[in-house]
Design an enzyme around this catalytic site. Structure first.
Site, short mmCIF file in Angstrom:
data_model
loop_
_atom_site.label_atom_id
_atom_site.label_comp_id
_atom_site.label_asym_id
_atom_site.label_seq_id
_atom_site.Cartn_x
_atom_site.Cartn_y
_atom_site.Cartn_z
N SER A 157 35.01 44.47 44.74
CA SER A 157 33.82 45.14 44.22
C SER A 157 33.90 46.64 44.52
O SER A 157 34.88 47.28 44.19
CB SER A 157 32.56 44.49 44.82
OG SER A 157 31.39 44.94 44.19
N ASP A 322 32.49 36.55 36.21
CA ASP A 322 31.93 37.79 36.78
C ASP A 322 31.49 38.69 35.63
O ASP A 322 32.30 39.29 34.95
CB ASP A 322 32.99 38.48 37.63
CG ASP A 322 32.49 39.75 38.30
OD1 ASP A 322 31.32 40.15 38.07
OD2 ASP A 322 33.27 40.36 39.06
N HIS A 355 30.37 37.17 40.32
CA HIS A 355 30.93 38.31 41.04
C HIS A 355 31.26 37.97 42.49
O HIS A 355 32.24 38.45 43.04
CB HIS A 355 29.94 39.48 40.98
CG HIS A 355 30.47 40.74 41.61
ND1 HIS A 355 31.61 41.38 41.16
CD2 HIS A 355 30.01 41.49 42.65
CE1 HIS A 355 31.83 42.45 41.90
NE2 HIS A 355 30.88 42.53 42.82
#
Length: 378
Positions: A157, A322, A355
């Site tokens: 991320s 995601d 995610h």
């Protein structure tokens, strides 16, 4: 009686503090005349100092990547399933470092730390920081530890963006880079989600312009709403449907604004928990750093040109469900690296968790990382 350490755990760890007195000029125009970083290490730095791996954390992460604390045995590192003896990032081979970013709320210089110039907490006076500022401060930490070059820099991320930035800012200082569940920049939709979260905090009556410490309060309502919005984007539609569906807490409609659906209960729980430990000013700073990250900006939006500076071997990983940082965004990075004839491996993993998949102990994902780390010579 000696406590048993769980197999493959790095065991009990102790945070360390590094002090810096050389001023750090920040991309946003501010300057930190002095600052400190909190970090943890796992494994042993070899004699050649060639086996160091830097792990960069995401929005709400910290330096506590693996292991536990003696006084808090249930406080397990956020990527403990990845880092340790016999795990994909094997501490028998690598010396792993986790750092709390500048502006963070886990002990590094940030809004909830003392401003040396005033003797008071920084609060909203702490300057804006960027991904590039984090990388520069981490490079100074590496200097202090005597690490000239990292075997790898890894992150998921926002941490993946930092890892990518390492390859661009200090190409000679990193051999391998893993960019996991990340993107070359945020889309307008992503910035919009961040702005809604920020507005929830900024409009909380307890925010007090960011100086809520002085009032002895916390903008808990704003933080709670910010986390609830964010958490929706971390989960996939499929994972929400599987976990909660349209399940009712009382088995029937109560026709009220109290919690009725299980998903409502879950989001409120996550929001309340987050408001109990995270700092609102740090949330604001970090989401803005996310928004500002765009290495191609100085190249007229040309990502190929921006990544031409990178010389490291890359691993790019995305997850099919995601939608916050979709596989298409990861492929943009891959195509730009291939355009520059860089060595890059790409994996798109079918995982239903959205995610947050990058944090999970998913078998195919961990086998992939194990194989990639095994190939790195130290």
């Amino acid at each position: 009686m000696t406590k048993m350490i769980p197999p493959q755990s790095v065991g009990v760890v102790t945070p360390q503090r590094a002090e810096f007195t050389t001023p750090l000029a920040l991309r946003g125009g501010g300057t930190l005349d002095s600052y400190h970083l909190i970090y943890e290490t796992y494994g042993t730095l070899n004699a050649e100092r060639s086996n160091a791996v830097l792990v960069c954390h995401a929005l709400s992460g910290s330096h506590h990547v693996a292991g536990t604390y003696a006084d808090a045995p249930h406080n397990v590192g956020w990527w403990d399933n990845l880092v340790g003896p016999g795990k994909p990032l094997d501490t028998r081979k690598f010396f792993v470092i986790g750092v709390n970013n500048l502006g963070g709320c886990y002990g590094s210089s940030g809004p909830n730390q003392i401003n040396p110039a005033t003797g008071k907490l920084w609060g909203a006076d702490f300057p804006f920081v960027t991904v590039e500022d984090w990388v520069e401060s981490q490079a100074h930490l590496a200097d202090q530890l005597g690490i000239r070059r990292f075997a790898a820099v890894v992150g998921g991320s926002l941490g993946g963006m930092q890892a990518m930035s390492w390859a661009l800012q200090y190409p000679e200082r990193v051999g391998h880079v893993a960019v996991i569940a990340a993107a070359p920049k945020l889309t307008a939709q992503n910035i919009a989600f961040n702005e809604v979260a920020r507005q929830a905090i900024l409009t909380d009556p307890e925010f007090h312009g960011g100086h809520y410490y002085e009032h002895g309060v916390v903008p808990a309502r704003g933080l709670k709403l910010a986390r609830m919005v964010g958490h929706i984007t971390y989960l996939s539609d499929d994972s929400m449907a599987e976990k909660f569906g349209r399940s009712l807490r009382h088995g029937r409609n109560t026709y009220s604004y109290d919690v009725e659906f299980e998903i409502e209960s879950y989001l409120r729980y996550q929001g309340d928990k987050f408001a109990g430990y995270f700092d609102a000013n740090t949330y604001l700073l970090t989401t803005k750093a996310l928004d500002y990250f765009d290495p191609a900006f100085e190249y007229g939006g040309n990502l190929d040109a921006a990544l031409a500076r990178a010389t490291a071997d890359f691993l790019v990983v995305s997850f099919t469900t995601d939608w916050r940082f979709s596989p298409a965004r990861s492929r943009e990075i891959v195509y730009a690296l291939l355009h520059n004839k860089r060595n890059v491996s790409y994996a798109e993993i079918d995982c239903p968790a959205g995610h947050d998949s990058f944090l999970l102990d998913e078998t195919r994902y961990h086998k992939l990382l194990s194989a990639w780390f095994d190939r790195i010579e130290v």
